[in-house]
Structure formats: structure tokens, C-alpha cells
Design a protein around this motif. Structure first.
Motif, PDB file in Angstrom:
ATOM      1  N   UNK A  11       0.835  -1.201   0.000  1.00  0.00           N
ATOM      2  CA  UNK A  11       0.000   0.000   0.000  1.00  0.00           C
ATOM      3  C   UNK A  11       0.873   1.255   0.000  1.00  0.00           C
ATOM      4  N   UNK A  12       1.996   1.166   0.697  1.00  0.00           N
ATOM      5  CA  UNK A  12       2.924   2.303   0.747  1.00  0.00           C
ATOM      6  C   UNK A  12       3.494   2.602  -0.639  1.00  0.00           C
ATOM      7  N   UNK A  18       1.159   7.513  -6.179  1.00  0.00           N
ATOM      8  CA  UNK A  18       0.061   8.461  -6.360  1.00  0.00           C
ATOM      9  C   UNK A  18       0.431   9.853  -5.859  1.00  0.00           C
ATOM     10  N   UNK A  19       1.237   9.922  -4.817  1.00  0.00           N
ATOM     11  CA  UNK A  19       1.690  11.211  -4.284  1.00  0.00           C
ATOM     12  C   UNK A  19       2.546  11.945  -5.306  1.00  0.00           C
ATOM     13  N   UNK A  33       3.844   1.154 -13.904  1.00  0.00           N
ATOM     14  CA  UNK A  33       4.851   1.902 -13.139  1.00  0.00           C
ATOM     15  C   UNK A  33       5.439   1.053 -12.013  1.00  0.00           C
ATOM     16  N   UNK A  34       4.600   0.205 -11.419  1.00  0.00           N
ATOM     17  CA  UNK A  34       5.066  -0.661 -10.326  1.00  0.00           C
ATOM     18  C   UNK A  34       5.612  -1.995 -10.835  1.00  0.00           C
ATOM     19  N   UNK A  46      -7.163  -5.706  -5.666  1.00  0.00           N
ATOM     20  CA  UNK A  46      -7.691  -5.936  -4.324  1.00  0.00           C
ATOM     21  C   UNK A  46      -7.193  -4.861  -3.360  1.00  0.00           C
ATOM     22  N   UNK A  47      -5.928  -4.499  -3.497  1.00  0.00           N
ATOM     23  CA  UNK A  47      -5.367  -3.459  -2.628  1.00  0.00           C
ATOM     24  C   UNK A  47      -6.040  -2.114  -2.890  1.00  0.00           C
ATOM     25  N   UNK A  48      -6.300  -1.799  -4.154  1.00  0.00           N
ATOM     26  CA  UNK A  48      -6.977  -0.551  -4.504  1.00  0.00           C
ATOM     27  C   UNK A  48      -8.371  -0.529  -3.870  1.00  0.00           C
TER      28      UNK A  48
END
Length: 72
Positions: A11-12, A18-19, A33-34, A46-48
């Protein structure tokens, strides 16, 4: 032949990306990107969903664009 296990983003990691962005991003852009591939995309989705339920992020256009929740 054993495949290398792909490291799943946290999540971090998602919050950090996003920041850095000045606009909402699409899920596809986020996974690229990840460097997430295959089954890892399901993990990210699922995390989103979890992050949206916690109020950490906002989704728009049927959940395709993701941005941080505005906090004042």
C-alpha cells in the motif's frame, strides 16, 4: 524451470506513486509503473479496493482512474 517470484507492491508503494502524480492515474498506468505482471494485477486491484474502502484513495470513471483522497 522455476519462475522467479514477483514481489508484490505494498500500500505504501501505491501511495508513494500516487503522491508523485499531479493527476489521477489509470490502473493500467499504475501497474506498469510498479512493474506488476500477470496475477500481480489481481493483487493490486484488491489493494486498490481496500484502500478505497479505508478512504485513502478516490476512484472515478467506474474505478479506472485513481487519485489520493483530498484531506484538509
Amino acid at each position: 524451470m522455476a519462475k522467479d517470484k514477483q514481489q508484490m507492491p505494498t500500500m505504501e508503494d501505491i501511495m508513494s506513486y500516487l503522491t508523485e502524480q499531479s493527476r489521477p492515474v489509470m490502473k493500467k498506468e499504475l501497474t506498469r509503473a510498479l512493474k506488476v505482471q500477470g496475477d500481480g494485477r489481481t493483487h493490486v486491484k484488491k489493494m486498490i479496493r481496500e484502500m478505497r474502502e479505508k478512504g485513502l484513495i478516490h476512484t472515478e470513471q467506474k474505478g479506472h482512474r485513481i487519485s489520493l483522497t483530498d484531506t484538509l
